[in-house]
Motif scaffolding. Structure first.
Motif, PDB file in Angstrom:
ATOM      1  N   VAL A 223      57.987  54.767  63.671  1.00  0.00           N
ATOM      2  CA  VAL A 223      56.804  55.025  64.487  1.00  0.00           C
ATOM      3  C   VAL A 223      55.553  54.903  63.629  1.00  0.00           C
ATOM      4  O   VAL A 223      55.520  55.388  62.495  1.00  0.00           O
ATOM      5  CB  VAL A 223      56.869  56.444  65.107  1.00  0.00           C
ATOM      6  CG1 VAL A 223      55.632  56.724  65.944  1.00  0.00           C
ATOM      7  CG2 VAL A 223      58.125  56.600  65.946  1.00  0.00           C
ATOM      8  N   GLY A 224      54.523  54.284  64.182  1.00  0.00           N
ATOM      9  CA  GLY A 224      53.228  54.263  63.516  1.00  0.00           C
ATOM     10  C   GLY A 224      53.164  53.289  62.343  1.00  0.00           C
ATOM     11  O   GLY A 224      53.979  52.387  62.188  1.00  0.00           O
ATOM     12  N   ASP A 225      52.166  53.529  61.494  1.00  0.00           N
ATOM     13  CA  ASP A 225      51.899  52.658  60.351  1.00  0.00           C
ATOM     14  C   ASP A 225      52.955  52.868  59.270  1.00  0.00           C
ATOM     15  O   ASP A 225      53.158  53.986  58.788  1.00  0.00           O
ATOM     16  CB  ASP A 225      50.506  52.969  59.795  1.00  0.00           C
ATOM     17  CG  ASP A 225      50.157  52.094  58.602  1.00  0.00           C
ATOM     18  OD1 ASP A 225      50.826  51.060  58.404  1.00  0.00           O
ATOM     19  OD2 ASP A 225      49.224  52.469  57.862  1.00  0.00           O
ATOM     20  N   ILE A 226      53.630  51.796  58.897  1.00  0.00           N
ATOM     21  CA  ILE A 226      54.635  51.904  57.836  1.00  0.00           C
ATOM     22  C   ILE A 226      54.276  51.000  56.650  1.00  0.00           C
ATOM     23  O   ILE A 226      55.130  50.676  55.833  1.00  0.00           O
ATOM     24  CB  ILE A 226      56.046  51.572  58.358  1.00  0.00           C
ATOM     25  CG1 ILE A 226      56.090  50.146  58.943  1.00  0.00           C
ATOM     26  CG2 ILE A 226      56.522  52.599  59.352  1.00  0.00           C
ATOM     27  CD1 ILE A 226      57.500  49.670  59.240  1.00  0.00           C
ATOM     28  N   ASP A 227      53.008  50.634  56.578  1.00  0.00           N
ATOM     29  CA  ASP A 227      52.583  49.780  55.461  1.00  0.00           C
ATOM     30  C   ASP A 227      52.814  50.456  54.114  1.00  0.00           C
ATOM     31  O   ASP A 227      53.059  49.779  53.101  1.00  0.00           O
ATOM     32  CB  ASP A 227      51.096  49.416  55.600  1.00  0.00           C
ATOM     33  CG  ASP A 227      50.867  48.369  56.687  1.00  0.00           C
ATOM     34  OD1 ASP A 227      51.857  47.721  57.091  1.00  0.00           O
ATOM     35  OD2 ASP A 227      49.717  48.220  57.134  1.00  0.00           O
ATOM     36  N   TRP A 228      52.748  51.780  54.102  1.00  0.00           N
ATOM     37  CA  TRP A 228      52.913  52.509  52.839  1.00  0.00           C
ATOM     38  C   TRP A 228      54.298  52.293  52.220  1.00  0.00           C
ATOM     39  O   TRP A 228      54.476  52.457  51.017  1.00  0.00           O
ATOM     40  CB  TRP A 228      52.699  54.010  53.062  1.00  0.00           C
ATOM     41  CG  TRP A 228      53.734  54.647  53.968  1.00  0.00           C
ATOM     42  CD1 TRP A 228      53.647  54.763  55.321  1.00  0.00           C
ATOM     43  CD2 TRP A 228      54.980  55.220  53.585  1.00  0.00           C
ATOM     44  NE1 TRP A 228      54.777  55.395  55.816  1.00  0.00           N
ATOM     45  CE2 TRP A 228      55.601  55.681  54.780  1.00  0.00           C
ATOM     46  CE3 TRP A 228      55.637  55.394  52.374  1.00  0.00           C
ATOM     47  CZ2 TRP A 228      56.853  56.304  54.778  1.00  0.00           C
ATOM     48  CZ3 TRP A 228      56.879  56.016  52.358  1.00  0.00           C
ATOM     49  CH2 TRP A 228      57.468  56.473  53.554  1.00  0.00           C
ATOM     50  N   ILE A 229      55.239  51.905  53.071  1.00  0.00           N
ATOM     51  CA  ILE A 229      56.620  51.829  52.606  1.00  0.00           C
ATOM     52  C   ILE A 229      56.929  50.497  51.910  1.00  0.00           C
ATOM     53  O   ILE A 229      57.914  50.385  51.182  1.00  0.00           O
ATOM     54  CB  ILE A 229      57.571  52.046  53.803  1.00  0.00           C
ATOM     55  CG1 ILE A 229      58.878  52.697  53.352  1.00  0.00           C
ATOM     56  CG2 ILE A 229      57.855  50.755  54.547  1.00  0.00           C
ATOM     57  CD1 ILE A 229      59.738  53.164  54.500  1.00  0.00           C
ATOM     58  N   LYS A 230      56.085  49.494  52.129  1.00  0.00           N
ATOM     59  CA  LYS A 230      56.380  48.162  51.599  1.00  0.00           C
ATOM     60  C   LYS A 230      56.281  48.132  50.079  1.00  0.00           C
ATOM     61  O   LYS A 230      55.295  48.575  49.492  1.00  0.00           O
ATOM     62  CB  LYS A 230      55.405  47.146  52.206  1.00  0.00           C
ATOM     63  CG  LYS A 230      55.565  46.989  53.721  1.00  0.00           C
ATOM     64  CD  LYS A 230      54.522  46.057  54.306  1.00  0.00           C
ATOM     65  CE  LYS A 230      54.694  45.945  55.820  1.00  0.00           C
ATOM     66  NZ  LYS A 230      53.640  45.098  56.436  1.00  0.00           N
ATOM     67  N   GLY A 231      57.340  47.624  49.480  1.00  0.00           N
ATOM     68  CA  GLY A 231      57.353  47.470  48.037  1.00  0.00           C
ATOM     69  C   GLY A 231      57.521  48.763  47.261  1.00  0.00           C
ATOM     70  O   GLY A 231      57.337  48.775  46.039  1.00  0.00           O
ATOM     71  N   THR A 232      57.867  49.844  47.951  1.00  0.00           N
ATOM     72  CA  THR A 232      58.009  51.122  47.258  1.00  0.00           C
ATOM     73  C   THR A 232      59.461  51.381  46.864  1.00  0.00           C
ATOM     74  O   THR A 232      60.389  50.797  47.418  1.00  0.00           O
ATOM     75  CB  THR A 232      57.528  52.288  48.151  1.00  0.00           C
ATOM     76  OG1 THR A 232      58.271  52.273  49.386  1.00  0.00           O
ATOM     77  CG2 THR A 232      56.061  52.162  48.462  1.00  0.00           C
ATOM     78  N   ARG A 233      59.611  52.271  45.907  1.00  0.00           N
ATOM     79  CA  ARG A 233      60.922  52.759  45.508  1.00  0.00           C
ATOM     80  C   ARG A 233      61.033  54.182  46.056  1.00  0.00           C
ATOM     81  O   ARG A 233      60.141  55.004  45.838  1.00  0.00           O
ATOM     82  CB  ARG A 233      61.041  52.765  43.981  1.00  0.00           C
ATOM     83  CG  ARG A 233      61.024  51.385  43.362  1.00  0.00           C
ATOM     84  CD  ARG A 233      60.631  51.425  41.889  1.00  0.00           C
ATOM     85  NE  ARG A 233      61.429  52.361  41.108  1.00  0.00           N
ATOM     86  CZ  ARG A 233      62.623  52.070  40.582  1.00  0.00           C
ATOM     87  NH1 ARG A 233      63.145  50.853  40.767  1.00  0.00           N
ATOM     88  NH2 ARG A 233      63.293  52.949  39.869  1.00  0.00           N
ATOM     89  N   LEU A 234      62.108  54.426  46.781  1.00  0.00           N
ATOM     90  CA  LEU A 234      62.229  55.705  47.472  1.00  0.00           C
ATOM     91  C   LEU A 234      63.472  56.477  47.058  1.00  0.00           C
ATOM     92  O   LEU A 234      64.534  55.894  46.820  1.00  0.00           O
ATOM     93  CB  LEU A 234      62.283  55.504  48.991  1.00  0.00           C
ATOM     94  CG  LEU A 234      61.055  54.936  49.689  1.00  0.00           C
ATOM     95  CD1 LEU A 234      61.305  54.853  51.192  1.00  0.00           C
ATOM     96  CD2 LEU A 234      59.832  55.804  49.417  1.00  0.00           C
ATOM     97  N   VAL A 235      63.320  57.795  47.016  1.00  0.00           N
ATOM     98  CA  VAL A 235      64.446  58.722  47.005  1.00  0.00           C
ATOM     99  C   VAL A 235      64.524  59.270  48.431  1.00  0.00           C
ATOM    100  O   VAL A 235      63.633  60.001  48.868  1.00  0.00           O
ATOM    101  CB  VAL A 235      64.247  59.868  45.993  1.00  0.00           C
ATOM    102  CG1 VAL A 235      65.341  60.921  46.173  1.00  0.00           C
ATOM    103  CG2 VAL A 235      64.257  59.329  44.580  1.00  0.00           C
ATOM    104  N   GLY A 236      65.545  58.864  49.144  1.00  0.00           N
ATOM    105  CA  GLY A 236      65.694  59.314  50.520  1.00  0.00           C
ATOM    106  C   GLY A 236      66.513  60.593  50.584  1.00  0.00           C
ATOM    107  O   GLY A 236      67.549  60.701  49.927  1.00  0.00           O
ATOM    108  N   TYR A 237      66.041  61.559  51.361  1.00  0.00           N
ATOM    109  CA  TYR A 237      66.831  62.773  51.565  1.00  0.00           C
ATOM    110  C   TYR A 237      66.767  63.158  53.045  1.00  0.00           C
ATOM    111  O   TYR A 237      65.737  63.006  53.701  1.00  0.00           O
ATOM    112  CB  TYR A 237      66.366  63.916  50.661  1.00  0.00           C
ATOM    113  CG  TYR A 237      64.978  64.474  50.918  1.00  0.00           C
ATOM    114  CD1 TYR A 237      64.817  65.627  51.683  1.00  0.00           C
ATOM    115  CD2 TYR A 237      63.846  63.887  50.372  1.00  0.00           C
ATOM    116  CE1 TYR A 237      63.553  66.169  51.904  1.00  0.00           C
ATOM    117  CE2 TYR A 237      62.592  64.420  50.585  1.00  0.00           C
ATOM    118  CZ  TYR A 237      62.440  65.562  51.356  1.00  0.00           C
ATOM    119  OH  TYR A 237      61.196  66.095  51.568  1.00  0.00           O
TER     120      TYR A 237
END
Length: 344
Positions: A223-237
């Motif tokens: 939902v919404g703006d997900i531009d922040w997620i592009k090219g990022t390294r994430l720890v998902g929990y």
């Protein structure tokens, strides 16, 4: 029911000694559910009641589906109100969720999540909750989040959510498998099934020949703006019924998930949890990301919990029905909502 589900629940080709040993216990568990239905005298609300439930323990997306249904009804000029038992919270109800002051410890995380879309009533006694909603005069339709196996209230329409990939696992009743009761018994109380999964995943094969009602298709979308997620390294929990669905969605968006922290459904975060997740993010030079449902459970706590809340990003998810399924659902709703209008 809060538990770490065993992996062998979802290995239908490997029944194993544990499953064979537990099948008699599962038969007793299922028998108890059926006896409860036989003895029940369901309360019939003056409002239409739509139930969104699970055939299995664990996550299938029923809460996002309840929210999607509420949005659809709001667009049609209806006034939906959610009725939930407030799993994980202290409140027995009936009581309304106050989105400004209620906490997950009081009313449960799902209730706070639902209240973002429509008024939400928490009540362990579903019939008492329905009466409280009726008395308020604020609703035109009640949406029950969960409750397929609860016979205390009459449902005008019941939708059962099924995970497209996991299906019903080994097909055994808890604790031998994930089913909440015998499949044939549960399907007698279901009007339509919603298969939750990406478009490339076909409807579960077990549906053929065992369910003749409508089968709808839905998929999770951010939902919404997900531009922040592009090219990022994430720890998902994630502490939801099926954390792997959340991690899979992150990867489908092209994110590099450097670490996964699956937690039990409705998990209450501890300082140790927060310390561990923050340490993973720091060691991998990554951002911590979680679900909106998990985020509400970070609103209280001490030590590293407020720090984790401040440093976490939310990937908010909604469930989207395909166009044909929207038409099918509207057809199912029409006579029910029509009855509600005629009685008002």
């Amino acid at each position: 029911m809060r538990l770490n589900e065993p992996s062998w629940w979802y290995r239908p080709d490997e029944p194993g000694a544990i499953v064979r040993l537990l099948r008699p216990v599962g038969a007793l568990y299922g028998w108890a559910v059926e006896c409860r239905f036989q003895r029940a005298k369901p309360y019939r609300s003056s409002l239409p009641v739509i139930c969104i439930g699970n055939l299995t323990l664990g996550g299938t997306g029923k809460t996002p589906m309840a929210m999607a249904l509420a949005r659809m009804l709001l667009q049609q000029g209806e006034r939906p109100v959610f009725l939930t038992r407030g799993y994980g919270g202290r409140a027995e109800g009936p009581c309304w969720v106050d989105i400004q002051s209620s906490t997950a410890e009081e009313v449960g995380d799902e209730a706070l999540f639902l209240a973002r879309v429509a008024p939400t009533m928490v009540s362990r006694d579903r019939a008492a909750g329905a009466r409280a909603i009726e008395a308020s005069g604020t609703a035109s339709v009640i949406i029950m989040d969960d409750g397929l196996q609860n016979p205390s209230i009459h449902k005008d329409l019941t939708l059962a959510l099924v995970d497209a990939r996991r299906g019903i696992g080994n097909g055994a009743v808890f604790p031998a498998g994930p089913l909440r009761a015998r499949l044939s018994f549960q399907l007698e109380h279901v009007d339509a099934i919603v298969v939750n999964g990406p478009p490339e995943v076909e409807a579960p094969g077990w549906l053929a020949g065992v369910f003749r009602g409508p089968v709808l298709n839905a998929r999770p979308e951010p939902v919404g703006d997900i531009d922040w997620i592009k090219g990022t390294r994430l720890v998902g929990y994630a502490g939801i019924g099926n954390p792997e669905r959340f991690f899979g969605l992150l990867e489908a968006l092209g994110v590099k998930v450097v670490a996964r922290v699956p937690l039990p459904d409705h998990h209450r975060f501890t300082e140790k949890d927060a310390e561990h997740i923050l340490a993973l993010a720091a060691s991998h030079d990554a951002i911590a990301a979680t679900t909106a449902k998990d985020f509400v459970r970070l609103s209280s706590g001490s030590g590293d919990i407020p720090e984790l809340r401040a440093r976490s990003r939310i990937l908010d998810i909604q469930l989207v029905l395909d166009p044909a399924s929207v038409e099918q659902l509207e057809a199912l709703l029409r006579p029910i909502i029509g009855r509600g209008r005629a009685e008002r």
